[in-house]
Structures are given as structure tokens and as C-alpha cells.
Scaffold this motif. Sequence first.
Motif, PDB file in Angstrom:
ATOM      1  N   GLU A  83       0.824  -1.204   0.000  1.00 33.22           N
ATOM      2  CA  GLU A  83       0.000   0.000   0.000  1.00 33.22           C
ATOM      3  C   GLU A  83       0.864   1.263   0.000  1.00 33.22           C
ATOM      4  O   GLU A  83       0.426   2.329  -0.426  1.00 33.22           O
ATOM      5  N   ASN A  84       2.093   1.147   0.502  1.00 35.87           N
ATOM      6  CA  ASN A  84       3.017   2.281   0.492  1.00 35.87           C
ATOM      7  C   ASN A  84       3.777   2.275  -0.833  1.00 35.87           C
ATOM      8  O   ASN A  84       4.936   1.883  -0.914  1.00 35.87           O
ATOM      9  N   SER A  85       3.108   2.721  -1.870  1.00 38.62           N
ATOM     10  CA  SER A  85       3.620   2.525  -3.227  1.00 38.62           C
ATOM     11  C   SER A  85       4.387   3.714  -3.784  1.00 38.62           C
ATOM     12  O   SER A  85       4.925   3.620  -4.884  1.00 38.62           O
ATOM     13  N   PHE A  86       4.453   4.824  -3.056  1.00 35.63           N
ATOM     14  CA  PHE A  86       5.232   5.987  -3.504  1.00 35.63           C
ATOM     15  C   PHE A  86       6.378   6.210  -2.522  1.00 35.63           C
ATOM     16  O   PHE A  86       6.161   6.234  -1.301  1.00 35.63           O
ATOM     17  N   ALA A  87       7.595   6.360  -3.045  1.00 36.44           N
ATOM     18  CA  ALA A  87       8.761   6.585  -2.183  1.00 36.44           C
ATOM     19  C   ALA A  87       9.652   7.653  -2.798  1.00 36.44           C
ATOM     20  O   ALA A  87       9.823   7.721  -4.018  1.00 36.44           O
ATOM     21  N   SER A  88      10.224   8.482  -1.944  1.00 34.95           N
ATOM     22  CA  SER A  88      11.172   9.510  -2.377  1.00 34.95           C
ATOM     23  C   SER A  88      12.585   9.079  -2.012  1.00 34.95           C
ATOM     24  O   SER A  88      12.832   8.624  -0.893  1.00 34.95           O
ATOM     25  N   VAL A  89      13.501   9.229  -2.967  1.00 35.49           N
ATOM     26  CA  VAL A  89      14.919   8.954  -2.731  1.00 35.49           C
ATOM     27  C   VAL A  89      15.694  10.202  -3.152  1.00 35.49           C
ATOM     28  O   VAL A  89      15.750  10.534  -4.331  1.00 35.49           O
ATOM     29  N   THR A  90      16.284  10.897  -2.187  1.00 39.24           N
ATOM     30  CA  THR A  90      17.110  12.061  -2.496  1.00 39.24           C
ATOM     31  C   THR A  90      18.556  11.604  -2.527  1.00 39.24           C
ATOM     32  O   THR A  90      19.106  11.166  -1.524  1.00 39.24           O
TER      33      THR A  90
END
Length: 360
Positions: free
Chosen positions: A272-279
Motif C-alpha cells: 500500500e506504500n507505493s510511492f517513495a522519495s529517494v534524495t
Amino acid sequence: MKVLALTQALLGLAASVQATTVDYTTVTGYFLQDETSTDASTFDYTAVNFGLINRTYPADRHLRNPHSLTQWERFYHQVQKWNEESPKDVEYKVLFLGRHGEGWHNAAETYYGTPAWNCYWAELNGNGTATWFDAALTSAGVSQALVAHDFWQKEINEQRIHTPDNYFVSPLVRTLQTANYTFTGLELPKGSAEFKPLIKELFREGISIHTCDHRHNRTYIHDLFPEWPIEKGFSEEDELWNGVTAETSAAQDVRSEKVLDEVFFTSESIKENSFASVTSHSGEISSILRVIGHRTFSLNTGAVIPVLVRAEKNTKERATVSSVAWTASAHCTAPPVTSVSACVCPSSAAPVTTPLVTDV
């Protein structure tokens, strides 16, 4: 001791064997940056809705009134539908890959020229005017991060975009600052995940002999952003940089795959946690794109691109790798004589493979 620690860390990474492997695939047809016709050098993510293509989706038929939803709302619904209907060993995730804003190392390379930068100046901590050891952002870099901040807010307000469920960031100062300027203070939708990025060692830049790739110690990083969690096992001193050997692309891809394995199929990253940010960094983002089978796409400083990734576990054990190829890099011991495309050390400063900076 530093070289020994480096060797131990690399061998530990290289020799790891998992009970299962994860195969990564870029799902194309949804973002402009996936298409060969899109020129990375002129791509402006703020002008094209992060590159999201205007189109219909198979999952639209499950919506009562899809025309009332924005493109990003319908795309998020599609990703959720894929995860809902896929087997337990398959996971879809959108990675928002953000490159840090301009750092002092970027400015110095422009000032000195790439040949001179690579073979001498980058091996120093700075030049007395600017410091680029674990480089911080320049004022231009801060502005680029704030452009990302404002665009995220615009997307939240106008597109009702689903903001990241998880945030990850490289431990180098320029990425920590970029993530902070980008996401702190956003008016997030109700129910959104709090911006509290997890600092992960292996999302750092490709490790060269340049001091900009040498991170501060854990205490320094914690003191910069004490509210942000740091992953377990994060060493106090930087055990991966020694000023002598540089990571090859193949070695970097090994660690990029390892860190992606830590992002997918975890308790913190359920389907369900399908969006992730990687900086992260240009070199590391390029490595991630190679691992997931995406076409080459170079990001300008401060730029962000989303990519849709399909990950699938399989039952084959990962082959043991006996070593990871790194290479010693020679450099001048005094400012070089340079041409447009090459570096020539002065006759009195023959190339060496020992660090110019010894306090490491």
C-alpha cells in the motif's frame, strides 16, 4: 586501518547471499522520461507534471467518475490496483528520484574545469575560499531545492498528488540539505506520511577518491538533523572512502541493488506504500536506473524524476560474488597543466595513488 575497514565492508557486501533474489523492471508507457524521444538535457520536470503522460489507465473502469479525478489521482489508483491484484511476490512502486541541488564541488568543477578537478583539486578538502569535503549546497543549490519544494506544493494543491509514503536520503550533506529544503514545510494532505527521511548509507554517491564523496561521521550527521532516523548499522566513521580506490560502475550497481532490496518487500514498505522519495546523487541515480532496467537519463542538479518499478521475488539464490572491482586512481600532487580533454601533471609532481588529504 581505513583500508582494512574498507576491504571488510566491501567483501561483506559482495559475498552476501540471499535466500531469494529480486528482479527489477521499469514499467514504461507512463512517464516522458522513459521514452527515447525525451531529451534529458532539456527536460524540465516542473513543466510537464513530473513527466506523467496524459492517458487513460485500465483501472479507470473501476472508478465511478474518473473524469473528476486528476491525472495523478488516477495513476495512483492504477498503481494501487496493480499491487492489490498482483501475487505476494510482486510489488509495484513509484520512486521519486531527486538529485541534490548544486554543491560547492559542482561549482569548483565548473571553475577549474573537469580535467584539473578530477586529477588534483577534487582530492583536496577545498581551496581556502570554498570547502567541498562532503560538499554543502551553494546558494544556487538551495534555490534549486526550493523550486522542487514549490513544485511539490503546486502538485499537492492542483493535482492532489499522493505524497511519498516513505522518504530515503543519502548521508552526504548536500542531499540532506536538499531533502530538508524540498519537503520541510509542505502543506501535506490529511493522512499523509510525515516527512522524516531514513538516512541510508548505500544511497550515497559513487565513491571516488574525491573528498566530496567522503561523508562526515555519524555524530555530525545526527546533529544536523536530530529528528531524522539513521538506519541500523550505520558506522560512526566513513568506512567506504579512503582517498585511494574508486568504486567502479559494476561495484556501485551491486550496492544499488542491495539498497533497493532494502526498500522493497519490507515491513516499512508494504504494498500500500507505493510511492517513495529517494534524495540522492547523479551517479547513484544513474546506477539505480541501470539496476531497474531504465534507459540512461541524466538529471540536472536539483531535478526530480519518478519511475515506475515492478519488483518480483524469485526462489533462485543470488550467486556469491568473491570480490567487487574497485580501482586505484592516480592524481597530481600539485595543480596540473590541463587541456580541454586531459590532465597533465607538472614534471615536478608525478602522479601518485596516495591521498592528498591525510586526516581521514
